[in-house]
Every structure is written in C-alpha cells, then in structure tokens.
Design a protein around this motif. Structure first.
Motif, PDB file in Angstrom:
ATOM      1  N   SER A  94       0.840  -1.194   0.000  1.00 12.42           N
ATOM      2  CA  SER A  94       0.000   0.000   0.000  1.00 12.42           C
ATOM      3  C   SER A  94       0.876   1.245   0.000  1.00 12.42           C
ATOM      4  O   SER A  94       2.090   1.187   0.243  1.00 12.42           O
ATOM      5  CB  SER A  94      -0.899   0.008   1.239  1.00 12.42           C
ATOM      6  N   VAL A  95       0.239   2.392  -0.254  1.00 11.85           N
ATOM      7  CA  VAL A  95       0.959   3.676  -0.196  1.00 11.85           C
ATOM      8  C   VAL A  95       1.503   3.906   1.211  1.00 11.85           C
ATOM      9  O   VAL A  95       2.612   4.394   1.395  1.00 11.85           O
ATOM     10  CB  VAL A  95       0.027   4.832  -0.617  1.00 11.85           C
ATOM     11  N   GLY A  96       0.714   3.519   2.224  1.00 13.84           N
ATOM     12  CA  GLY A  96       1.163   3.695   3.611  1.00 13.84           C
ATOM     13  C   GLY A  96       2.401   2.859   3.918  1.00 13.84           C
ATOM     14  O   GLY A  96       3.312   3.307   4.632  1.00 13.84           O
ATOM     15  N   THR A  97       2.442   1.638   3.387  1.00 10.92           N
ATOM     16  CA  THR A  97       3.615   0.781   3.614  1.00 10.92           C
ATOM     17  C   THR A  97       4.842   1.370   2.939  1.00 10.92           C
ATOM     18  O   THR A  97       5.947   1.381   3.512  1.00 10.92           O
ATOM     19  CB  THR A  97       3.348  -0.633   3.071  1.00 10.92           C
ATOM     20  N   ALA A  98       4.691   1.869   1.704  1.00 11.39           N
ATOM     21  CA  ALA A  98       5.806   2.512   1.006  1.00 11.39           C
ATOM     22  C   ALA A  98       6.261   3.752   1.766  1.00 11.39           C
ATOM     23  O   ALA A  98       7.466   4.040   1.849  1.00 11.39           O
ATOM     24  CB  ALA A  98       5.395   2.865  -0.424  1.00 11.39           C
ATOM     25  N   THR A  99       5.281   4.477   2.307  1.00 13.07           N
ATOM     26  CA  THR A  99       5.624   5.656   3.110  1.00 13.07           C
ATOM     27  C   THR A  99       6.417   5.249   4.347  1.00 13.07           C
ATOM     28  O   THR A  99       7.421   5.886   4.703  1.00 13.07           O
ATOM     29  CB  THR A  99       4.349   6.393   3.535  1.00 13.07           C
ATOM     30  N   ALA A 100       5.975   4.188   5.025  1.00  9.79           N
ATOM     31  CA  ALA A 100       6.680   3.710   6.212  1.00  9.79           C
ATOM     32  C   ALA A 100       8.108   3.295   5.865  1.00  9.79           C
ATOM     33  O   ALA A 100       9.060   3.573   6.612  1.00  9.79           O
ATOM     34  CB  ALA A 100       5.930   2.543   6.841  1.00  9.79           C
ATOM     35  N   ALA A 101       8.282   2.637   4.703  1.00 11.86           N
ATOM     36  CA  ALA A 101       9.623   2.214   4.295  1.00 11.86           C
ATOM     37  C   ALA A 101      10.527   3.419   4.062  1.00 11.86           C
ATOM     38  O   ALA A 101      11.694   3.434   4.485  1.00 11.86           O
ATOM     39  CB  ALA A 101       9.539   1.352   3.039  1.00 11.86           C
ATOM     40  N   ALA A 102       9.990   4.441   3.356  1.00 16.57           N
ATOM     41  CA  ALA A 102      10.786   5.646   3.115  1.00 16.57           C
ATOM     42  C   ALA A 102      11.133   6.337   4.435  1.00 16.57           C
ATOM     43  O   ALA A 102      12.253   6.832   4.618  1.00 16.57           O
ATOM     44  CB  ALA A 102      10.024   6.585   2.192  1.00 16.57           C
ATOM     45  N   LEU A 103      10.149   6.392   5.345  1.00 16.57           N
ATOM     46  CA  LEU A 103      10.417   7.005   6.655  1.00 16.57           C
ATOM     47  C   LEU A 103      11.455   6.202   7.448  1.00 16.57           C
ATOM     48  O   LEU A 103      12.303   6.786   8.137  1.00 16.57           O
ATOM     49  CB  LEU A 103       9.114   7.113   7.445  1.00 16.57           C
ATOM     50  N   TYR A 104      11.370   4.883   7.342  1.00 15.35           N
ATOM     51  CA  TYR A 104      12.367   4.048   8.012  1.00 15.35           C
ATOM     52  C   TYR A 104      13.776   4.395   7.521  1.00 15.35           C
ATOM     53  O   TYR A 104      14.707   4.605   8.314  1.00 15.35           O
ATOM     54  CB  TYR A 104      12.096   2.563   7.771  1.00 15.35           C
ATOM     55  N   PHE A 105      13.925   4.432   6.179  1.00 18.55           N
ATOM     56  CA  PHE A 105      15.271   4.690   5.672  1.00 18.55           C
ATOM     57  C   PHE A 105      15.714   6.116   6.003  1.00 18.55           C
ATOM     58  O   PHE A 105      16.869   6.339   6.371  1.00 18.55           O
ATOM     59  CB  PHE A 105      15.326   4.464   4.157  1.00 18.55           C
ATOM     60  N   HIS A 106      14.804   7.058   5.864  1.00 18.55           N
ATOM     61  CA  HIS A 106      15.160   8.434   6.217  1.00 18.55           C
ATOM     62  C   HIS A 106      15.509   8.535   7.700  1.00 18.55           C
ATOM     63  O   HIS A 106      16.396   9.298   8.098  1.00 18.55           O
ATOM     64  CB  HIS A 106      14.001   9.382   5.880  1.00 18.55           C
ATOM     65  N   ASN A 107      14.833   7.743   8.494  1.00 14.59           N
ATOM     66  CA  ASN A 107      15.105   7.736   9.934  1.00 14.59           C
ATOM     67  C   ASN A 107      16.500   7.171  10.247  1.00 14.59           C
ATOM     68  O   ASN A 107      17.031   7.384  11.325  1.00 14.59           O
ATOM     69  CB  ASN A 107      14.041   6.902  10.653  1.00 14.59           C
ATOM     70  N   LEU A 108      17.071   6.449   9.271  1.00 14.27           N
ATOM     71  CA  LEU A 108      18.426   5.918   9.473  1.00 14.27           C
ATOM     72  C   LEU A 108      19.496   7.004   9.358  1.00 14.27           C
ATOM     73  O   LEU A 108      20.610   6.819   9.839  1.00 14.27           O
ATOM     74  CB  LEU A 108      18.724   4.822   8.443  1.00 14.27           C
ATOM     75  N   PHE A 109      19.176   8.133   8.692  1.00 10.66           N
ATOM     76  CA  PHE A 109      20.186   9.173   8.517  1.00 10.66           C
ATOM     77  C   PHE A 109      20.740   9.619   9.865  1.00 10.66           C
ATOM     78  O   PHE A 109      21.955   9.724  10.047  1.00 10.66           O
ATOM     79  CB  PHE A 109      19.585  10.387   7.788  1.00 10.66           C
ATOM     80  N   GLY A 110      19.830   9.891  10.803  1.00 14.97           N
ATOM     81  CA  GLY A 110      20.270  10.371  12.122  1.00 14.97           C
ATOM     82  C   GLY A 110      21.144   9.354  12.857  1.00 14.97           C
ATOM     83  O   GLY A 110      22.266   9.679  13.263  1.00 14.97           O
ATOM     84  N   PRO A 111      20.661   8.119  13.054  1.00 15.17           N
ATOM     85  CA  PRO A 111      21.492   7.128  13.746  1.00 15.17           C
ATOM     86  C   PRO A 111      22.817   6.829  13.049  1.00 15.17           C
ATOM     87  O   PRO A 111      23.843   6.677  13.700  1.00 15.17           O
ATOM     88  CB  PRO A 111      20.593   5.882  13.775  1.00 15.17           C
ATOM     89  N   ILE A 112      22.782   6.751  11.690  1.00 11.34           N
ATOM     90  CA  ILE A 112      24.035   6.470  10.982  1.00 11.34           C
ATOM     91  C   ILE A 112      25.008   7.624  11.165  1.00 11.34           C
ATOM     92  O   ILE A 112      26.198   7.424  11.461  1.00 11.34           O
ATOM     93  CB  ILE A 112      23.772   6.196   9.490  1.00 11.34           C
ATOM     94  N   ASN A 113      24.512   8.848  10.975  1.00 16.51           N
ATOM     95  CA  ASN A 113      25.391  10.001  11.189  1.00 16.51           C
ATOM     96  C   ASN A 113      25.904  10.049  12.615  1.00 16.51           C
ATOM     97  O   ASN A 113      27.088  10.303  12.862  1.00 16.51           O
ATOM     98  CB  ASN A 113      24.655  11.295  10.859  1.00 16.51           C
TER      99      ASN A 113
END
Length: 632
Positions: free
Chosen positions: A324-343
């Motif tokens: 679904s669009v919501g699942t794709a949104t969650a996936a994008a948010l998950y990866f974007h959320n990795l920027f902070g922890p990785i940095n």
C-alpha cells in the motif's frame, strides 16, 4: 607516596640478569631543556590487546551490560512502531479519499493515541537504558583509571625520566579526558544508534524484503567510507596523542626551567621550540578535521543512493499493488530515519577512535611488566649480608645510559639503628644509591637485602629535596603515610618534627586546606610535613636524600633538628647536603665516581687526610669565610 615522602611498602630488590640497562634521553642542548621529544616513550598497546583489555574491564559488569542492552533493544523496538502507525494514517486517508473524499476524525484517533503511547514508552525506556549504559561506562572508566594510576605510581623513576614527564602527563590528562567524554556521551548514544540501525533494517525486511534490498544499495558506499576513515583515523589520532605529549613535555621543561632560560637569554629559542611543538599538534588536528569532512562527503553519497533506491522500490511495488501507499511511506520514513542514527554512529565512531587511541596508550602503561616489583616484595633474608647488617646492598652497579655506569660494584651494609651519612661531590652517585637502597630504583646489577620483618611496617621511606604538598587538608596530607592515623597520632608526628606550633596556628588547624590553589607552605614547612609523614609511616629504613637542602640558611638548623628527631631510633641512610649531618652520623661513607672510597666515623676520616678530609676542609673554609651563612 611522593618525591617528598615516598613510602615504599616493599622488601628489598634482587635484580639479576633480567633487569635491562636503562637509557636516558639524548643530551640536551641547553640547561634543563630538551630539544626533541623523548626517544623512549611509554608503550602503546596493540589493537588486539586494547580490545582484550576492554573486555577484561567489562567482565565484572557483565550482568549490567546485558540488562542495559535488553532495555535499549526494547526501547528501540517500541520506537520503530512509529513509522507503521504513520503509514497506517496515510492508508486511512488514502482509502477515505478514494471512497468519500473526507476523513472522519474518529478513524484517526486510535493511531494518533498509539503514537503518543509509543513516544512515552520509548522515552522512558530509552532514559532507563541510557542511564544504565552510562553507569556501566563510568564503572569501566573508574577501573581503567585505577589500574593506570596504580601502575604509573610504581614505574621505575628512570623509566618515566626516559619517556619524559609530558608523555605521562598527556596520558593521565588528555587520554583519560577523551575516554571520559566517550564514556559519558558517545558510548550510550553509540549503543542506541547501533541498535536503531540494526532493528530498522529488520523492520524494512518485515515490510517487504525488496525494501531491504533497496536500502542495502547504500551499504557498499558506507562500508567503503567507514573503512577509508578508520584506516586513516587510528594512526592519525595516535600521532595526535604523541604530538600532544611532546607539546606538554616542551611546555613543562620550558616553564620548569624558566630561570635558566632567562639567565642564558634563551627566551626566543625556547619560545620557538614551544611554537614548533604546538604547530605540529595543531597541524595534526587540522588533518583530523579534513579527514572528518571527507568522511561525511562520502557518507552522504551513500545516503542518497539508498533513499533513491527505497523510493523507487516503493513506486514499483505500489504500482504492482504489492504494498500500500502507507507501507511505502513507512519504508521511506524508516530509511530516512536511518540518517540520524548512521550520522550519529559515525560521528561517535570518530570519538570512539580517539578514545580507543587513548585507551591503547593507557593499556600500554598498565601492561608494563611488574616482575621487578614482585621480586622486590618477595626477596627477604640476610643470606649475603654481614651477620649484624639490617639492610645491605651487594655488588650494586647502575647505568642510566648504556656504557656509562653511575655506580660500580658498591657494597654497603647498615646495622639496625645505625645512621650512615653518604657524602661526595656532585655526580658521585649518592642519590642513585639512596634510591636503590630505598627500593625506588632497581639497580642494573647487584641486589639489596634486608632483615626479615613481619610487623607490617613499610620497608623504606624516601624523603628527598623535591618538595610537594598535596592538595587537601593538612590532616589528609599526613594520612597519606598512614591512612588510619588518629588526630592524636598526627599531632604527635608533627610535634616530633617541631611542626605542631605552626600547624595549630593555621586558620583551621589540621583541617586547613593546603597545597595548590589553597594555603601554600614554605620550603621548611613542606619538608617538615614530609618528615612527619616519615614518622607516621614508621619504616624499617629511612632514606633522606638531601632532605634539608631546599630550606636555605634560615631554616637549615630547624630542619636538621627535625630530621634528627624523625630519625631517632631508626636505621637511616642520609645523603648529606651539609656536612654537619655527616658529623653527627654514626658512620660516614664517601662516594667518588660511583665507588665507595672511604667509610668510618667522622673524626677518624676527618683526620685521615683522604677524600672526606678534603671535603671537610673545603666546607669548613666556606663556613669560616661566610659565618652569616653557616650551614649553607
């Protein structure tokens, strides 16, 4: 304890062939100041040994480490519910738009409430987990500090001299500070960020395995970037630590020798030396900054590759109705959320590399062999000493620089209760022999023997002319020699050395804070304090290395009386700065060029026409020529 009154709770030392000749730094170009870093720095542990030492330090707190890890895992897992809940809201809005074009607020109530609950639970669990990790880190930090200080205090004096005071100072200040900063801030955050990265990747796989594959497109770039950084960071930070030690060494020597620098008009030369050391240290720090900037530039490329991959995967999967669009949104948010922890993790990796370099330097000191100290504690008995000897040195030779011996096959025995004065010209080896007999300096060859005593008293106390008053109350300063001493014992020790009157005159008596940053004590009072510690320690053998030399003429007689009182009834070796001390000793031993050339009572040696008679005549002549400076 200190250079002023160092208590050695050890037996005599018996080095054999296992003791390597020691070396000092290269000759100095100007008085008291070196022109280059020490050539024999204290060791730095290898990476493998540093990791093993870190595990050893963690071992006593294994349970706390496991509990804190579980709490952080739970906190991170709860936090990862945020993206699916936001995706659910997107799906609700999308479904409503397809059906009626409006969204009922009641439909959104549950996911919004759940978002609030997730935030509260995650916040509480994260706080608890971070506090537990911080406690773990502080325990480890305290443990490594204790090991380092314990080992550093027991290093042979010549080993520290060869390395230079700056090297040891940099380790105990800058390296410990780096570790402290890492433990208090970097370690908890690094643990949380690492867990977030791992669990987020797991969550992407749960949404759809193709999202995980898309996210992993960033990994090769990130792995290459991390490897590129680590290979350059570790040696660079190690060089920074060494350069900082050299800088501090130059500063210590320049400031400590300021009078000599001014006397020889060397201000510009030594200012340039300090500037050279500082420029080297600053240059290495700037290289570190450029390294970090290059690291982030490469890292951002990986982030953009991964984000584009996840968005493209979401576009394809939504078109195929796989998600679904919501699942794709969650996936994008998950990866974007990795920027902070990785940095954060990689920023903290910078701190971790710096702290690891500091830990390696600390472990290098704690791992130095302790066989010499073990032998010094273990060797007892009088097998090779005269029958009436209480302590003796036998066939002792010592060299600070290979091929340049300071002592040559010295034999010396002290009977119990005997006071022996050690005299000779400057450079004769008096202080070296005193340090060896006190157990402070193991000899290159030969051994020291002492009578076997089982009463718990320290084997030797060395009181030198190097004055130091520890920061703290006067009572605490005295209790360094005897931690459990009562106030009556402290006052009795002060009274013995004629120091009770001025101690009582202090604003708060024995509770007055003295030392650096507080009330200062003049040279005579500081030396009386050292002699009072000697009385409290009650050693088997007292060694005074020109312990009244710093008082000047005004306090000479007072300190000599204090020293005689402190030594009353004790076996003592006295390196005599003033020959009045030799005249009152039971026996005088004369050293010349590292050899014993005369030994006997003062009166006999004075009339024998030998080396001691020459020294006595010269000293007596100076006294007669300048009676106002008697004793100087």
């Amino acid at each position: 304890m200190s250079a002023t009154s160092r208590v050695q709770d050890t037996g005599p030392v018996e080095p054999t062939g296992s003791v390597e000749p020691t070396e000092r730094p290269a000759p100095r170009e100007s008085p008291g100041l070196s022109t280059a870093p020490a050539t024999d720095l204290l060791p730095t542990a290898t990476g493998r040994r540093t990791r093993a030492a870190a595990l050893e330090l963690l071992r006593p707190d294994r349970s706390l480490a496991v509990r804190s890890g579980l709490v952080l895992v739970a906190a991170t897992a709860v936090g990862l519910l945020t993206q699916p809940l936001l995706g659910r809201i997107v799906d609700l809005v999308t479904d409503a738009a397809k059906g009626t074009g409006t969204v009922s607020p009641s439909v959104l109530t549950l996911p919004v409430v759940l978002l609030a609950v997730v935030a509260l639970v995650q916040g509480a669990a994260t706080s608890l987990g971070m506090s537990m990790v911080a406690k773990l880190g502080e325990s480890v930090l305290a443990r490594v500090r204790e090991r380092f200080v314990e080992r550093a205090l027991n290093l042979p004096a010549d080993r520290i001299e060869r390395a230079g005071a700056g090297d040891l100072t940099a380790r105990v200040t800058d390296d410990v500070a780096r570790m402290s900063e890492a433990v208090r801030s970097a370690l908890p955050e690094l643990a949380r960020s690492s867990l977030t990265i791992v669990l987020t990747l797991v969550a992407l796989a749960v949404l759809d395995w193709r999202f995980l594959l898309a996210a992993l497109l960033a990994v090769p770039v990130q792995a290459w970037t991390a490897n590129w950084y680590v290979r350059r960071a570790i040696p660079l930070y190690s060089r920074q630590r060494i350069a900082t030690g050299a800088q501090q060494q130059q500063l210590l020597e320049t400031i400590g020798g300021a009078d000599t620098v001014r006397a020889h008009l060397l201000e510009d030369e030594h200012t340039e030396r300090v500037a050279d050391r500082s420029r080297e240290a600053v240059g290495l720090r700037l290289r570190g900054v450029r390294l970090v900037l290059g690291f982030y530039g490469r890292l951002h490329i990986g982030e953009y590759i991964g984000l584009v991959g996840v968005l493209f995967a979401g576009l394809v999967l939504v078109r195929e109705d796989a998600v679904s669009v919501g699942t794709a949104t969650a996936a994008a948010l998950y990866f974007h959320n990795l920027f902070g922890p990785i940095n954060a993790a990689l920023v903290l990796l910078d701190d971790a590399q710096s702290a690891t370099a500091g830990l390696a330097r600390l472990v290098g000191v704690t791992d130095l062999p302790v066989e010499a100290e073990t032998e010094r504690k273990a060797v007892r008995g009088t097998a090779e000493a005269p029958d009436d000897a209480f302590v003796s040195v036998h066939a002792v030779s010592h060299s600070y620089t290979t091929g340049t011996p300071v002592l040559h096959d010295v034999d010396l025995a002290l009977r119990e209760g005997e006071h022996v004065a050690l005299v000779g010209t400057s450079g004769a080896g008096k202080s070296t022999l005193a340090r060896i007999l006190a157990g402070v300096q193991p000899p290159t060859h030969g051994h020291v023997r002492a009578a076997d005593r089982a009463d718990g008293r320290p084997a030797a106390v060395l009181v030198s002319q190097e004055l130091h008053v520890f920061a703290g109350t006067l009572a605490d300063d005295l209790r360094l020699a005897k931690p459990g001493a009562t106030e009556e014992e402290l006052r009795a020790a002060l009274a013995t050395v004629d120091a009770l009157a001025w101690a009582d005159a202090l604003p708060e008596g024995l509770e007055t804070v003295v030392g650096e940053g507080a009330r200062s004590l003049d040279a005579a009072k500081a030396q009386q304090l050292a002699l009072a510690r000697l009385v409290l320690a009650d050693p088997l053998v007292a060694v005074l290395d020109e312990a009244t030399a710093e008082a000047g003429s005004a306090g000479a007689r007072l300190l000599e009386r204090s020293a005689r009182a402190a030594l009353d009834g004790r076996t003592a070796l006295i390196v005599a700065h003033r020959l009045t001390q030799a005249a009152t000793a039971d026996r005088v031993v004369v050293l010349e060029h590292g050899r014993v050339v005369e030994s006997g009572p003062h009166e006999r040696l004075k009339d024998a026409g030998g080396a001691y008679a020459t020294l006595w005549a010269a000293w007596s002549g100076e006294r007669d020529a300048a009676p106002a400076h008697d004793g100087g």
